[in-house]
Design an enzyme around this catalytic site. Sequence first.
Site, PDB file in Angstrom:
ATOM      1  CG  HIS A 168      32.030 -72.958  13.948  1.00 46.44           C
ATOM      2  ND1 HIS A 168      30.943 -72.254  13.510  1.00 46.44           N
ATOM      3  CD2 HIS A 168      32.635 -73.458  12.832  1.00 46.44           C
ATOM      4  CE1 HIS A 168      30.865 -72.324  12.188  1.00 46.44           C
ATOM      5  NE2 HIS A 168      31.892 -73.042  11.757  1.00 46.44           N
ATOM      6  CB  ALA A 215      54.257 -80.380   3.057  1.00 52.31           C
ATOM      7  NE  ARG A 238      66.815 -77.971  10.261  1.00 47.60           N
ATOM      8  CZ  ARG A 238      67.332 -77.063   9.433  1.00 47.60           C
ATOM      9  NH1 ARG A 238      67.931 -75.980   9.938  1.00 47.60           N
ATOM     10  NH2 ARG A 238      67.248 -77.193   8.126  1.00 47.60           N
TER      11      ARG A 238
END
Length: 476
Positions: A168, A215, A238
């Site tokens: 936006h 995650a 890494r």
Amino acid sequence: MPYLAPNGDIEELTARIDALRENIAKLEQAVDRYSRWERAFFPPNGLVRKIVSLFSRSRTRGAPPASPAEPAPSAERENHERGEHLQMGPGCTIAQQVFFDHVDGGCIKIGSSVGLRFGVQLYPYGGRISIADNVIIGAYSTIYGHGDTSIGENTIIASHVVLIPSNHRFNALDVPICHQGISAKGIRIESNVWIGTHAVILDGVTIGTGAIVAAGAVVNRDVPPYSIVGGVPAKVIRQREESLPPLHSFGRRVDIERVQKREAWLLRGTLASLLEAPPVKAGAEPDAEEGSPGEERFPGPDRGLLGSSLFAGSTFCRKARVLDIGSTDGWGPRLLALYAREVVALSPATATPERARSFRKQDNIRWLQGDALAPATAGLAEGSFDVVTAMEAIEHFSRADGRRLVAAAAAMLKPGGVFIATSAFPDTREEADALCATNPHHLYIVTSGEMKALLAEHFSESTLIDNMFIIAIKKS
């Protein structure tokens, strides 16, 4: 509330009816829009499908009988063409409640063998969503396409991942953000990427080949190839490096077979031409021990060795220098050479590698004849190989020579190198002797206990999988 009281106003009733007709017309337009292609992907008992079914019946009352309904689409669809808005290649697997939106236009292009898990949602929103071959998208992940989103082949996207290729605008302080429009640069995910669960990928991001997104990461800048990123905002943790997988990850035959099936599928076109056997010479006696995969006489058990070579090559031989001991017709080295930097195929001095050379040429294979128990006599330097393989070889040697074979393999390896071998390694001497008696080409069958003890003499770590597959690492 009744539509008309005893003394109600006719004009009020007429207005109510007009408003109801207008709403019905809008709903019918929505039904038409869904019926073009999205309708096929709604779950059978979904609310929208019920509405579609209801109004489809109401609009056909008094009309001629309709043609029989088409059968419900199967979970696996091939050669899908849903107009210009959705294209889907063969072999795709679409779970229940996968949602394809086309309310605001745009298009979705899906390659072959793509898997969309339960509850995945795709919203082009006037842009384009492109998903290449062999991509898996986990349950409840949401992908938008405002500024175009592309996902490269062999990518894994876990559950609850969100890809948002737009932002936006919020430059003006006196104008509500919802009225300032959006900017949309797009998202590009290259091939062989793994995105972990609940990750969010924002507009303008390119994720390089082979990268891993941890995650829960929020990615707002480009991710370099073969890097691992995580955090909010995501940062490089890494770089990925070539490394041997831990041996305990291959504790069962099924672990190996999973890799075999994957590689056989990925290389299916290459394998079909690579393993096509040349004609058997006129007058030659068929020998099952020297059959080739393209010939009917090629024995069934040996077909499993194709998978063993695929496993060894894809797991341990990438960019490696490999010595294959006991090569005859040469299809094992052919498969290893698909992954290795160089393969030296060492055939017994009594064998003729003419048939092996008559296959399609591969520049990274060197064919040699020599003594498998003393490879140095063929001009090979000790300690110069990353991997040594001996597929179905040790059973063709006496007990003493079998021990020499393992010692020779260890001598040819660099420190930390890998020895891979296949054969039958029964638990008892009685089983081994009975098995040996079934094949005149076999001289001695090593038991599992004998092999474990022999490996311990030369290797720091080893595993024997289901009494038939050896992986061992040389002492550093």
